[in-house]
Design an enzyme around this catalytic site. Structure first.
Site, PDB file in Angstrom:
ATOM      1  N   ASP A   1      18.005  14.266 -17.024  1.00  0.00           N
ATOM      2  CA  ASP A   1      17.885  12.863 -17.264  1.00  0.00           C
ATOM      3  C   ASP A   1      16.734  12.418 -18.375  1.00  0.00           C
ATOM      4  O   ASP A   1      16.327  11.494 -18.277  1.00  0.00           O
ATOM      5  CB  ASP A   1      18.002  11.872 -16.116  1.00  0.00           C
ATOM      6  CG  ASP A   1      17.079  12.109 -14.978  1.00  0.00           C
ATOM      7  OD1 ASP A   1      16.017  12.987 -15.636  1.00  0.00           O
ATOM      8  OD2 ASP A   1      16.983  11.727 -13.905  1.00  0.00           O
TER       9      ASP A   1
ATOM     10  N   ASN B   1      27.526   4.673 -16.546  1.00  0.00           N
ATOM     11  CA  ASN B   1      27.049   6.125 -16.572  1.00  0.00           C
ATOM     12  C   ASN B   1      26.164   6.350 -15.640  1.00  0.00           C
ATOM     13  O   ASN B   1      26.326   6.278 -14.298  1.00  0.00           O
ATOM     14  CB  ASN B   1      26.519   6.440 -18.039  1.00  0.00           C
ATOM     15  CG  ASN B   1      27.505   6.117 -19.182  1.00  0.00           C
ATOM     16  OD1 ASN B   1      28.808   6.608 -18.843  1.00  0.00           O
ATOM     17  ND2 ASN B   1      27.356   5.315 -20.159  1.00  0.00           N
TER      18      ASN B   1
ATOM     19  N   GLY C   1      23.842   4.685 -14.619  1.00  0.00           N
ATOM     20  CA  GLY C   1      23.284   3.566 -13.744  1.00  0.00           C
ATOM     21  C   GLY C   1      23.614   3.704 -12.128  1.00  0.00           C
ATOM     22  O   GLY C   1      25.121   4.248 -11.805  1.00  0.00           O
TER      23      GLY C   1
ATOM     24  N   HIS D   1      15.723   4.006   0.177  1.00  0.00           N
ATOM     25  CA  HIS D   1      14.786   3.630  -0.539  1.00  0.00           C
ATOM     26  C   HIS D   1      15.387   3.596  -2.072  1.00  0.00           C
ATOM     27  O   HIS D   1      15.633   2.584  -2.809  1.00  0.00           O
ATOM     28  CB  HIS D   1      13.269   4.125  -0.696  1.00  0.00           C
ATOM     29  CG  HIS D   1      12.648   3.727  -1.672  1.00  0.00           C
ATOM     30  ND1 HIS D   1      11.227   2.743  -1.595  1.00  0.00           N
ATOM     31  CD2 HIS D   1      12.226   3.977  -3.062  1.00  0.00           C
ATOM     32  CE1 HIS D   1      10.891   2.703  -2.913  1.00  0.00           C
ATOM     33  NE2 HIS D   1      11.321   3.465  -3.743  1.00  0.00           N
ATOM     34  N   GLU D   2      15.796   4.513  -2.417  1.00  0.00           N
ATOM     35  CA  GLU D   2      16.417   5.007  -3.644  1.00  0.00           C
ATOM     36  C   GLU D   2      17.745   3.907  -3.743  1.00  0.00           C
ATOM     37  O   GLU D   2      18.050   3.558  -4.806  1.00  0.00           O
ATOM     38  CB  GLU D   2      16.892   6.320  -3.801  1.00  0.00           C
ATOM     39  CG  GLU D   2      15.720   7.343  -3.807  1.00  0.00           C
ATOM     40  CD  GLU D   2      14.516   6.942  -4.984  1.00  0.00           C
ATOM     41  OE1 GLU D   2      14.701   6.360  -6.062  1.00  0.00           O
ATOM     42  OE2 GLU D   2      13.318   7.169  -4.645  1.00  0.00           O
TER      43      GLU D   2
ATOM     44  N   HIS E   1      17.078   0.682  -5.130  1.00  0.00           N
ATOM     45  CA  HIS E   1      17.003   0.634  -6.765  1.00  0.00           C
ATOM     46  C   HIS E   1      18.377   0.818  -7.411  1.00  0.00           C
ATOM     47  O   HIS E   1      18.972   0.035  -8.325  1.00  0.00           O
ATOM     48  CB  HIS E   1      16.175   2.032  -7.398  1.00  0.00           C
ATOM     49  CG  HIS E   1      14.772   1.994  -6.955  1.00  0.00           C
ATOM     50  ND1 HIS E   1      14.056   1.040  -7.209  1.00  0.00           N
ATOM     51  CD2 HIS E   1      13.941   3.034  -6.577  1.00  0.00           C
ATOM     52  CE1 HIS E   1      12.769   1.264  -6.773  1.00  0.00           C
ATOM     53  NE2 HIS E   1      12.710   2.469  -6.232  1.00  0.00           N
TER      54      HIS E   1
ATOM     55  N   HIS F   1      10.577  -2.100  -7.110  1.00  0.00           N
ATOM     56  CA  HIS F   1       9.396  -1.677  -6.243  1.00  0.00           C
ATOM     57  C   HIS F   1       8.845  -3.076  -5.802  1.00  0.00           C
ATOM     58  O   HIS F   1       8.410  -4.046  -6.565  1.00  0.00           O
ATOM     59  CB  HIS F   1       8.303  -0.834  -6.748  1.00  0.00           C
ATOM     60  CG  HIS F   1       8.915   0.567  -6.819  1.00  0.00           C
ATOM     61  ND1 HIS F   1       8.240   1.414  -7.697  1.00  0.00           N
ATOM     62  CD2 HIS F   1       9.496   1.112  -6.116  1.00  0.00           C
ATOM     63  CE1 HIS F   1       8.838   2.554  -7.402  1.00  0.00           C
ATOM     64  NE2 HIS F   1       9.731   2.382  -6.285  1.00  0.00           N
TER      65      HIS F   1
ATOM     66  N   ASP G   1      -3.879  -7.808  17.483  1.00  0.00           N
ATOM     67  CA  ASP G   1      -3.567  -6.716  18.531  1.00  0.00           C
ATOM     68  C   ASP G   1      -4.751  -6.234  18.836  1.00  0.00           C
ATOM     69  O   ASP G   1      -4.998  -5.634  19.955  1.00  0.00           O
ATOM     70  CB  ASP G   1      -2.661  -5.553  17.959  1.00  0.00           C
ATOM     71  CG  ASP G   1      -1.150  -6.082  17.771  1.00  0.00           C
ATOM     72  OD1 ASP G   1      -0.904  -7.272  18.519  1.00  0.00           O
ATOM     73  OD2 ASP G   1      -0.612  -5.590  16.936  1.00  0.00           O
TER      74      ASP G   1
ATOM     75  N   ALA H   1      -8.486  -1.112  20.264  1.00  0.00           N
ATOM     76  CA  ALA H   1      -9.489  -0.072  19.911  1.00  0.00           C
ATOM     77  C   ALA H   1     -10.805  -0.243  19.700  1.00  0.00           C
ATOM     78  O   ALA H   1     -11.191  -1.179  19.474  1.00  0.00           O
ATOM     79  CB  ALA H   1      -8.761   0.109  18.115  1.00  0.00           C
TER      80      ALA H   1
ATOM     81  N   ALA I   1     -10.630  -3.678  23.464  1.00  0.00           N
ATOM     82  CA  ALA I   1     -11.827  -3.099  23.919  1.00  0.00           C
ATOM     83  C   ALA I   1     -12.996  -3.198  22.826  1.00  0.00           C
ATOM     84  O   ALA I   1     -12.740  -3.388  21.955  1.00  0.00           O
ATOM     85  CB  ALA I   1     -11.486  -1.441  23.944  1.00  0.00           C
TER      86      ALA I   1
ATOM     87  N   ASP J   1      -6.745 -10.735  23.322  1.00  0.00           N
ATOM     88  CA  ASP J   1      -6.022  -9.875  22.511  1.00  0.00           C
ATOM     89  C   ASP J   1      -6.669  -8.915  21.731  1.00  0.00           C
ATOM     90  O   ASP J   1      -6.335  -7.809  21.704  1.00  0.00           O
ATOM     91  CB  ASP J   1      -5.176 -10.902  21.553  1.00  0.00           C
ATOM     92  CG  ASP J   1      -4.409 -11.864  21.965  1.00  0.00           C
ATOM     93  OD1 ASP J   1      -3.764 -11.613  23.053  1.00  0.00           O
ATOM     94  OD2 ASP J   1      -4.210 -12.964  21.247  1.00  0.00           O
TER      95      ASP J   1
END
Lengths: 86, 368
Positions: B71, B91, B93, B119-120, B123, B129, B188, B234, B282, B329
Site C-alpha cells: 500500500d 477498495n 478503504g 484502535h485500528e 479508523h 486520532h 487520589d 504516593a 501519604a 484524599d
C-alpha cells in the site's frame, strides 16, 4: 531540525541519526514535505511548525524545538495513521 | 475525538470483515477472538453489525505484513509503527494492516492484538486520532489490560456522532478523562518526583513541572506498565530517591521509571495492622524524616530511619489537624505548609502554627 539552544546539553544529546529519526516521524505523522532533493532545505520554520503541531497534539510544552520530552514521545510505539488528516 | 476530512463514514450499518492471513505469534483461534472482540467494542455502542466472511472482498480486509506490504505505507520493523488502517471507502478503504515484525500477544508480553485492532477499527469506521490521552484513539500504544476493557467516553462520543447509539450498551459506564479545571475535581494522591509534581486521578496523573504553567496528563500504565491502573496514595523519599505508590494492601517502590526489585510488598510489612485495607494519603516531612500515612479518620507516623511506625499512633486526624475534615484524599508538603485535599477542597495547613491558613479549591493546584 531546530533544537533547543537554551541548554547546551540538549544539543549534544541529539545525534544526526536522532534528528533524521525525528524528521522521518514528522514526515510520516505530520505531513512534513521535503524538497525534491530530499534535503530539508525548506526553512526551519516549517519543521518548527510541525514540531509545534505535534507538541500541541500531545499536550507537551509547545516550543517548536526538539527537546528530550518530544523525542521520547516520538520513540513510543504507535499507530501509523497520521495525526493530521490533511 | 476527531474525524477524517470530509467526515468519512460507511453508508450502511452491516459491514463485513475478512482475516486474510495470520501472525505466527498467536494461534489462529486467538487472532480470531481478538479481532471479533475488537469489533464488539464498536458494535456495542453503535447500530453497526460486523459479519465475518472467509472468501472474497470484505469491507474491512485484515492482514499482517512487514515493511512495504502493498500500500506504499511501509512498516518499519520491530516497534515504532505497529499497524495502520484506512478510513471508510471502497477498495482499500476500511482495511487494517498489522506489522508482523512486532510480537503480537493476547496479554501484555507483546503488543496486545485486541487493543491495537480495536484502535485500528476505529479508523476503519471513520475516527481519526484523538488528542485525549485516555482515548482508545490516542495514537500511542498503552497496555491497559484486555479483560473488562471499557471503551472510553471520548471514543463513544466520536463514533456515536457518526453512526448514532445502538439499542443496548452492555457496558454503559464509559470512563471519562479527568479535566483539571473541573470545579468538582477530587484527587487520589500527590507526590514529588525529582522536582516535578505528580498528581494522581483515576488511571491518569498530571505532571506539573515548577517552570511549566500547563500540566501534562499521562496514563499511569504508559509510565509504569507494571503498576495498577489507579493509585490510592504516593510519596517521595528524596534521600533514598524513591517514590512509593500505594494501591489497596500493596505498595511499590520506584526509582524513576523502574520498580525496585522485591516490590510490590504488603502494607502490613510497614507495620500496619493486617486488616487495614488501604492508605488514603501519604506525605514525607523532610525536616523530621517522618512520613505521615492517612487512613480513614486516623493517621500514623512512620520513622524512615528506624523503618517503623511510631508509638502512640494511630491518632485522629481531626484532633491533630483541626479544620481539614476527617479524611484525606491526597496530601503534600511545601515550604512549611501541608496541603490536604478533601473532596473538591484543599486546605493549606501551617506545620509551624498548626492551623489552617487558607481554604482553596482542589483545582487551584493547576492554577484554575
Amino acid at each position: 531540525l531546530p533544537i533547543s539552544h537554551e541548554d547546551s546539553e540538549d544539543i549534544d544529546e541529539f545525534t544526526k541519526q536522532d534528528l533524521q529519526f525525528a524528521e522521518r516521524y514528522l514526515k510520516t505523522h505530520y505531513n512534513l514535505h521535503s524538497n525534491p532533493a530530499g534535503i530539508m532545505r525548506k526553512s526551519a520554520d516549517t519543521v518548527a511548525s510541525k514540531l509545534r503541531e505535534m507538541q500541541s497534539f500531545f499536550g507537551l510544552e509547545v516550543t517548536g524545538k526538539l527537546d528530550e520530552e518530544t523525542y521520547e514521545l516520538m520513540q513510543q510505539p504507535r499507530c501509523g495513521v497520521p495525526d493530521v488528516g490533511e | 475525538y476527531n474525524f477524517f476530512p470530509r467526515k468519512l463514514k460507511w453508508s450502511k450499518n452491516n459491514l463485513t470483515y475478512r482475516i486474510v492471513n495470520y501472525t505466527p505469534d498467536l494461534k489462529r483461534a486467538e487472532v480470531d477472538r481478538a479481532i471479533k472482540k475488537a469489533f464488539k467494542v464498536w458494535s456495542d455502542v453503535t447500530p453497526l453489525n460486523f459479519t465475518r466472511i472467509r472468501s472474497g472482498t470484505a469491507d474491512i480486509m485484515i492482514s499482517f505484513g512487514i515493511k512495504e506490504h502493498g500500500d506504499f505505507y511501509p512498516f518499519d520493523g520491530p516497534s515504532g509503527l505497529l499497524a495502520h488502517a484506512f478510513p471508510p471507502g471502497p477498495n482499500t478503504g476500511g482495511d487494517a494492516h498489522f506489522d508482523d515484525d512486532e510480537l503480537w500477544s493476547t496479554d501484555s508480553k507483546g503488543y496486545n492484538l485486541f487493543l491495537v485492532a480495536a484502535h485500528e477499527f476505529g479508523h476503519s469506521l471513520g475516527l481519526e486520532h484523538s488528542r485525549d490521552p485516555g482515548a482508545l484513539m490516542f495514537p500511542v500504544y498503552t497496555y491497559t489490560g484486555n479483560t473488562g476493557f471499557l471503551l472510553p467516553d471520548d471514543d463513544v462520543q466520536g463514533i456515536q456522532e457518526l453512526y448514532g447509539a445502538g439499542d443496548y450498551d452492555p457496558n454503559p459506564k464509559h470512563p471519562k478523562t479527568p479535566e483539571k479545571c473541573d470545579a468538582n475535581l477530587t484527587l487520589d494522591g500527590i507526590t514529588d518526583l525529582r522536582g516535578e509534581m505528580m498528581i494522581f486521578k483515576d488511571r491518569f496523573f498530571w505532571r506539573l513541572h515548577p517552570q511549566m504553567v500547563d500540566a501534562e496528563l499521562v496514563q499511569i500504565k504508559s509510565f509504569w506498565p507494571e503498576l495498577p491502573s489507579k493509585v490510592d496514595a504516593a510519596y517521595e523519599n528524596p534521600i533514598k530517591d524513591h517514590v512509593f505508590m500505594f494501591r489497596g494492601r500493596k505498595f511499590w517502590a520506584l526509582n524513576g521509571y523502574d520498580i525496585i526489585e522485591g516490590y510490590p510488598k504488603k502494607i502490613y510489612e510497614l507495620g500496619f495492622p493486617k486488616n487495614l485495607k488501604a492508605i488514603d494519603g501519604a506525605v514525607h516531612i523532610s525536616d523530621t524524616g517522618k512520613t505521615l500515612f492517612f487512613t480513614g479518620n486516623k493517621y500514623w507516623s512512620y520513622d524512615e530511619d528506624t523503618q517503623a511506625l511510631e508509638k502512640g499512633y494511630p491518632r485522629l486526624i481531626e484532633e491533630d489537624f483541626p479544620g481539614i475534615g476527617d479524611k484525606v484524599d491526597a496530601v503534600y508538603q511545601k515550604n512549611g505548609y501541608m496541603y490536604f485535599f478533601n473532596g473538591p477542597l484543599q486546605f493549606e495547613y501551617s506545620i509551624w502554627s498548626k492551623r489552617v491558613m487558607r481554604v482553596l479549591n482542589t483545582n487551584s493546584i493547576f492554577w484554575c
